[in-house]
Structure formats: structure tokens, C-alpha cells
Design a protein around this motif. Structure first.
Motif, mmCIF file in Angstrom:
data_model
loop_
_atom_site.group_PDB
_atom_site.id
_atom_site.type_symbol
_atom_site.label_atom_id
_atom_site.label_comp_id
_atom_site.label_asym_id
_atom_site.label_seq_id
_atom_site.Cartn_x
_atom_site.Cartn_y
_atom_site.Cartn_z
ATOM 1 N N HIS A 138 -13.389 86.349 1.549
ATOM 2 C CA HIS A 138 -12.232 86.162 2.420
ATOM 3 C C HIS A 138 -12.682 85.607 3.773
ATOM 4 O O HIS A 138 -13.696 86.038 4.311
ATOM 5 N N ILE A 139 -11.922 84.675 4.316
ATOM 6 C CA ILE A 139 -12.132 84.154 5.661
ATOM 7 C C ILE A 139 -10.956 84.620 6.519
ATOM 8 O O ILE A 139 -9.806 84.532 6.085
ATOM 9 N N ALA A 140 -11.238 85.107 7.695
ATOM 10 C CA ALA A 140 -10.159 85.621 8.541
ATOM 11 C C ALA A 140 -10.432 85.276 10.004
ATOM 12 O O ALA A 140 -11.579 85.225 10.442
ATOM 13 N N LEU A 141 -9.348 85.038 10.750
ATOM 14 C CA LEU A 141 -9.426 84.779 12.181
ATOM 15 C C LEU A 141 -8.768 85.929 12.918
ATOM 16 O O LEU A 141 -7.735 86.459 12.482
ATOM 17 N N PHE A 142 -9.364 86.308 14.069
ATOM 18 C CA PHE A 142 -8.833 87.406 14.873
ATOM 19 C C PHE A 142 -8.748 86.989 16.335
ATOM 20 O O PHE A 142 -9.590 86.229 16.827
ATOM 21 N N ASP A 143 -7.718 87.507 17.017
ATOM 22 C CA ASP A 143 -7.675 87.494 18.476
ATOM 23 C C ASP A 143 -8.353 88.764 18.948
ATOM 24 O O ASP A 143 -8.062 89.863 18.444
ATOM 25 N N ALA A 153 -2.857 84.548 11.840
ATOM 26 C CA ALA A 153 -2.672 83.556 10.782
ATOM 27 C C ALA A 153 -3.060 82.180 11.303
ATOM 28 O O ALA A 153 -2.735 81.828 12.439
ATOM 29 N N LEU A 154 -3.752 81.420 10.482
ATOM 30 C CA LEU A 154 -4.205 80.100 10.897
ATOM 31 C C LEU A 154 -3.922 79.100 9.782
ATOM 32 O O LEU A 154 -4.600 79.110 8.744
ATOM 33 N N PRO A 155 -2.918 78.225 9.951
ATOM 34 C CA PRO A 155 -2.609 77.233 8.918
ATOM 35 C C PRO A 155 -3.828 76.376 8.610
ATOM 36 O O PRO A 155 -4.534 75.929 9.516
ATOM 37 N N GLY A 156 -4.075 76.164 7.330
ATOM 38 C CA GLY A 156 -5.178 75.312 6.912
ATOM 39 C C GLY A 156 -6.498 76.026 6.774
ATOM 40 O O GLY A 156 -7.479 75.420 6.317
ATOM 41 N N LEU A 157 -6.576 77.312 7.152
ATOM 42 C CA LEU A 157 -7.828 78.047 7.027
ATOM 43 C C LEU A 157 -8.041 78.441 5.568
ATOM 44 O O LEU A 157 -7.176 79.075 4.963
ATOM 45 N N PRO A 158 -9.174 78.066 4.967
ATOM 46 C CA PRO A 158 -9.418 78.448 3.571
ATOM 47 C C PRO A 158 -9.388 79.961 3.408
ATOM 48 O O PRO A 158 -9.750 80.714 4.316
ATOM 49 N N ASP A 206 -13.339 74.468 10.055
ATOM 50 C CA ASP A 206 -13.553 73.832 11.365
ATOM 51 C C ASP A 206 -12.332 73.027 11.778
ATOM 52 O O ASP A 206 -11.877 73.104 12.923
ATOM 53 N N ALA A 207 -11.777 72.247 10.844
ATOM 54 C CA ALA A 207 -10.597 71.438 11.167
ATOM 55 C C ALA A 207 -9.409 72.322 11.540
ATOM 56 O O ALA A 207 -8.640 71.994 12.454
ATOM 57 N N ALA A 208 -9.255 73.464 10.851
ATOM 58 C CA ALA A 208 -8.152 74.372 11.172
ATOM 59 C C ALA A 208 -8.310 74.948 12.577
ATOM 60 O O ALA A 208 -7.331 75.082 13.321
ATOM 61 N N LEU A 209 -9.544 75.280 12.968
ATOM 62 C CA LEU A 209 -9.780 75.789 14.321
ATOM 63 C C LEU A 209 -9.426 74.745 15.367
ATOM 64 O O LEU A 209 -8.764 75.043 16.370
ATOM 65 N N ARG A 210 -9.866 73.519 15.151
ATOM 66 C CA ARG A 210 -9.607 72.464 16.144
ATOM 67 C C ARG A 210 -8.123 72.163 16.257
ATOM 68 O O ARG A 210 -7.617 71.886 17.352
ATOM 69 N N GLU A 211 -7.410 72.251 15.133
ATOM 70 C CA GLU A 211 -5.982 71.924 15.146
ATOM 71 C C GLU A 211 -5.168 73.032 15.817
ATOM 72 O O GLU A 211 -4.261 72.757 16.610
ATOM 73 N N ALA A 212 -5.482 74.282 15.508
ATOM 74 C CA ALA A 212 -4.637 75.395 15.968
ATOM 75 C C ALA A 212 -5.104 75.995 17.288
ATOM 76 O O ALA A 212 -4.313 76.618 17.992
ATOM 77 N N LEU A 213 -6.384 75.826 17.636
ATOM 78 C CA LEU A 213 -6.915 76.439 18.859
ATOM 79 C C LEU A 213 -7.584 75.400 19.742
ATOM 80 O O LEU A 213 -8.761 75.537 20.102
ATOM 81 N N PRO A 214 -6.858 74.360 20.146
ATOM 82 C CA PRO A 214 -7.508 73.305 20.935
ATOM 83 C C PRO A 214 -7.950 73.774 22.307
ATOM 84 O O PRO A 214 -8.872 73.212 22.895
ATOM 85 N N ASN A 215 -7.289 74.811 22.838
ATOM 86 C CA ASN A 215 -7.604 75.264 24.196
ATOM 87 C C ASN A 215 -8.377 76.573 24.226
ATOM 88 O O ASN A 215 -8.544 77.167 25.295
ATOM 89 N N ALA A 216 -8.844 77.033 23.072
ATOM 90 C CA ALA A 216 -9.633 78.263 23.051
ATOM 91 C C ALA A 216 -10.900 78.079 23.876
ATOM 92 O O ALA A 216 -11.485 76.992 23.914
ATOM 93 N N THR A 217 -11.312 79.138 24.540
ATOM 94 C CA THR A 217 -12.500 79.045 25.392
ATOM 95 C C THR A 217 -13.706 79.761 24.813
ATOM 96 O O THR A 217 -14.835 79.457 25.178
ATOM 97 N N ILE A 234 -21.759 72.344 11.123
ATOM 98 C CA ILE A 234 -20.545 71.590 10.814
ATOM 99 C C ILE A 234 -19.549 71.632 11.962
ATOM 100 O O ILE A 234 -18.839 70.653 12.240
ATOM 101 N N CYS A 235 -19.471 72.769 12.655
ATOM 102 C CA CYS A 235 -18.394 73.015 13.621
ATOM 103 C C CYS A 235 -18.444 72.024 14.783
ATOM 104 O O CYS A 235 -19.498 71.782 15.373
ATOM 105 N N THR A 236 -17.293 71.490 15.118
ATOM 106 C CA THR A 236 -17.167 70.550 16.236
ATOM 107 C C THR A 236 -16.342 71.130 17.385
ATOM 108 O O THR A 236 -16.069 70.430 18.357
ATOM 109 N N HIS A 237 -15.921 72.389 17.269
ATOM 110 C CA HIS A 237 -15.117 72.991 18.336
ATOM 111 C C HIS A 237 -16.023 73.338 19.513
ATOM 112 O O HIS A 237 -17.022 74.045 19.351
ATOM 113 N N PRO A 238 -15.697 72.875 20.715
ATOM 114 C CA PRO A 238 -16.590 73.110 21.867
ATOM 115 C C PRO A 238 -16.657 74.559 22.311
ATOM 116 O O PRO A 238 -17.564 74.923 23.075
ATOM 117 N N ALA A 239 -15.729 75.404 21.861
ATOM 118 C CA ALA A 239 -15.712 76.796 22.316
ATOM 119 C C ALA A 239 -16.581 77.709 21.467
ATOM 120 O O ALA A 239 -16.660 78.912 21.748
#
Length: 376
Positions: A138-143, A153-158, A206-217, A234-239
Motif C-alpha cells: 500500500h502507498i499512502a500520503l499523510f498531512d 487522498a491523492l488522485p493518481g497515487l498508485p 512522483d507525478a501525483a505529488l507534483r500535480e496535487a502538492l505544487p506548493n508543498a514545502t 525518480i522524484c522531481t518534487h523540490p520539497a
């Protein structure tokens, strides 16, 4: 019922209004007898605001302004457990209440505009981070925050890293279900098809993170040590924070996961604040930053401030002329015409398209109350 503030709420509070504007802030315990005393403490804040109003307004005008605030103290849904701070705002035609984090200093402010610095800190999420848990099933994202982790919930997250497609077999904790493909490992070079499928799933995450969290720090990784380096490549998110939290996560509860990631999260947040301070110092070396309050105020009204950093928890009562930038400071709030000058500075910079950050006072360069990075 108080709500979580949004950027639109902040813009509404910053809109020009007929004075006076009343701002009340109360830190709230999460539970217990201290929380039960919160209505009493809030009524004390209302009385403080009433005393400030009495210096300038008649009894009828005061009753009209105070009555809705007094009503909040009697509402059963205002002081429930939740984010540990209450902010209430009152002016002609406006009554708003918000639950905010981190807890604000207990304070009543009456001025010609709302005191919004605690909301700025809450909105800028400088005490929050995200955690991406990469389990084999399972892959999961948390605040995340000091208080805990909340699934997001993150659209596009496998749903899984299992190249075969993740069978479901129940289970408790962060991960769920069962899947062929081993304990959270990226297949080796000899298993080309499975390895490429796993890498494809990591690229999709990675693509789901960039799409849904563009301003994450701040984003932290948690998962098996064999998976984290592959995703980091692989990850290209600067945060993405360089330090990951290694270990299996599929059968780990959310509370345990929070306990694991919290030390790394604290280091990540400290590193982010250090970068902000370093940006200020570099700008100062180029002559494009300053911390003399009067000069910062003059630059703010002229639209020269690109980024303003103010000391959280510090208040400078007085007046700032919104046309000239002239600043007059007082030892305390001398009446309803006084406001926190740092708050006035923040409002002025925001109204002219600048950025505002609230930083812990102990981290401010040279112990300054405010530092500005100039556009020119």
C-alpha cells in the motif's frame, strides 16, 4: 461552528472596513478541565475588547459590536477539541470564528483593521509537512504536524508498489491488503519486467505529488531502505527532504508511523527555516534586504518589499501611516486606534503583491522584529 481558515478568508479580513475591528485569540487545550474553562477565558477577552472600545465609542455602539462575540462564548460547538487555537473577528457586517494551529497568544486587539498575523502563520503551514509511505502492499500520503498524521487522498497515487497489481487480504495500519512481489523491494536488474513496472509506479507517485502538492514545502519518505533510494532518484518534487525514514510501513499504525517520522520532520522544518534565513542574509549582502523597522515600513508602502518576515509571538503596538510608512511605537496598546505595527506591515506587503512569512522570534536574524527582502 469555527472553521479552518482559507486564503479567501484572509483576503476577506484584509478588505477595507469601517473601524473598529475586533480580533480575539485564545489558545485551547485539547481536552480536560482546562478546555472546560475556555468559555470563561474567552469571556475575559470579550471584556478586554469592551474596555478598549469604551475609550472611544458610546454604549449603544459597543453593545452592537460585543453582543455577537459574547454569544460565541455560549455556543456549544465553539470550544470542542480540535486544532488548538481559536480566532474570532468582529466588525460591522462581519463575525467570523476559526480554529487555527499553532496556538496563538491569548490576546484581544481593537484597531482600525483586523490583527491577522496568527492566521498568516496558520495558513503558511510552516509547522506542517507531508509523509509519503511506500509500502509493498500500500502507498499512502499523510498531512503531518507535531500533533499527528492525517491520511490524505491523492488522485493518481498508485495503490501499491506490487508490480502484479496488489491483491487485497485485509490487515491493519498504514498498509492493507496482500500482494505478490516481496517485502517492499524494488526487483533487481535480473527481473527486468517487474523492475520496470515498479519504477513506473514510482514515477506515477512522483507525478501525483507534483500535480496535487505544487506548493508543498516539506515532503518526507517512509518505507523499506531498498525502495527509498529508487524513489529519490525518480522524484522531481523540490520539497522532497533528503533524509528518509527507513523501515517497513505496511503493518504500522498511524500513531507509530508519526512517532517514527517526527524526529526527521523536525529536522526538515528546521532546515527549511534555515534556508529562509540564509536567503535573507544573501539579500543583505547584495544590499537588497533590511531590518530597520522605519525603513521597512517606508519600503512596504512604496511597494518595494518582495518578501517580509516577521517575528511570531512578538507584538509592537503603535501606528503605521499607510501612505508615508511613518511608524510610531507605544509601550502597549493605548486605545482602539493602536494596532500591532508588524501586523500592519504584513497587510501592506500582501496588498502590494508581496509574500509574508511568520518565523519564530528566536530564529529571526539579529533578533529583528521584521526583515524585508526588497524588489529593488
Amino acid at each position: 461552528m469555527p472553521k479552518k481558515p482559507t486564503p479567501d478568508d484572509l483576503r476577506n479580513l484584509l478588505a477595507p472596513r469601517t473601524e473598529p475591528c475586533i480580533s480575539l485569540f485564545l489558545p485551547l487545550p485539547r481536552h480536560g478541565s482546562e478546555l472546560a474553562m475556555a468559555p470563561v477565558r474567552f469571556r475575559n477577552l470579550v471584556r478586554q475588547a469592551e474596555a478598549l472600545l469604551a475609550e472611544r465609542y458610546d454604549a449603544k455602539r459597543i453593545r452592537e459590536l460585543i453582543a455577537p462575540l459574547a454569544g460565541l462564548a455560549e455556543a456549544v460547538d465553539v470550544f470542542t477539541p480540535g486544532p488548538e487555537g481559536l480566532a474570532a473577528f468582529r466588525a460591522d457586517g462581519l463575525l467570523e470564528a476559526y480554529r487555527i494551529w499553532p496556538p496563538p497568544p491569548e490576546r484581544a486587539v481593537v484597531a482600525d483593521s483586523f490583527h491577522v498575523k496568527p492566521l498568516l502563520r496558520s495558513l503558511q503551514d510552516r509547522d506542517r509537512y507531508n509523509v509519503l509511505a511506500l509500502g509493498s502492499r500500500h502507498i499512502a500520503l499523510f498531512d503531518g504536524s507535531e500533533r499527528g498524521l492525517v491520511p490524505r487522498a491523492l488522485p493518481g497515487l498508485p495503490a501499491t508498489l506490487a508490480a502484479s497489481g496488489a491483491g487485497e487480504a485485509g490487515g491493519r495500519g498504514v498498509g492493507r491488503g496482500g500482494a505478490r512481489g516481496g517485502p517492499g523491494k524494488v526487483p533487481g536488474e535480473g527481473d527486468g519486467a517487474r523492475r520496470e513496472e515498479t519504477l513506473r509506479l514510482l514515477r506515477a507517485a512522483d507525478a501525483a505529488l507534483r500535480e496535487a502538492l505544487p506548493n508543498a514545502t516539506t515532503i518526507l519518505l517512509a518505507g523499506p531502505g531498498s525502495v527509498l533510494p529508487a524513489f529519490r532518484e525518480i522524484c522531481t518534487h523540490p520539497a522532497l527532504f533528503p533524509e528518509g525514514v527507513e523501515g517497513a510501513v505496511d503493518d504500522v499504525g498511524v500513531d507509530e508511523l508519526h512517532e517514527r517520522v517526527l524526529p526527521a520532520a523536525r529536522r526538515a522544518l528546521e532546515a527549511r527555516d534555515a534556508r529562509l534565513v540564509e536567503d535573507i542574509r544573501k539579500a543583505q549582502d547584495r544590499g537588497l534586504a533590511g531590518d530597520v523597522l522605519t525603513a521597512v515600513a517606508e519600503a512596504a508602502v512604496a511597494g518595494r518589499v518582495r518578501r517580509l518576515v516577521v517575528a511570531g509571538g512578538r507584538t509592537l503596538f503603535g501606528r503605521m501611516d499607510r501612505v508615508t510608512g511613518e511608524v510610531t511605537l507605544h509601550a502597549g496598546q493605548t486605545g482602539p486606534q493602536d494596532d500591532d505595527v508588524l501586523d500592519d506591515l504584513a497587510e501592506t506587503v500582501l496588498s502590494r503583491g508581496g509574500e509574508v512569512f511568520v518565523l519564530d522570534a528566536a530564529k529571526m536574524p539579529h533578533e529583528a522584529a521584521a526583515v524585508a527582502i526588497y524588489r529593488w
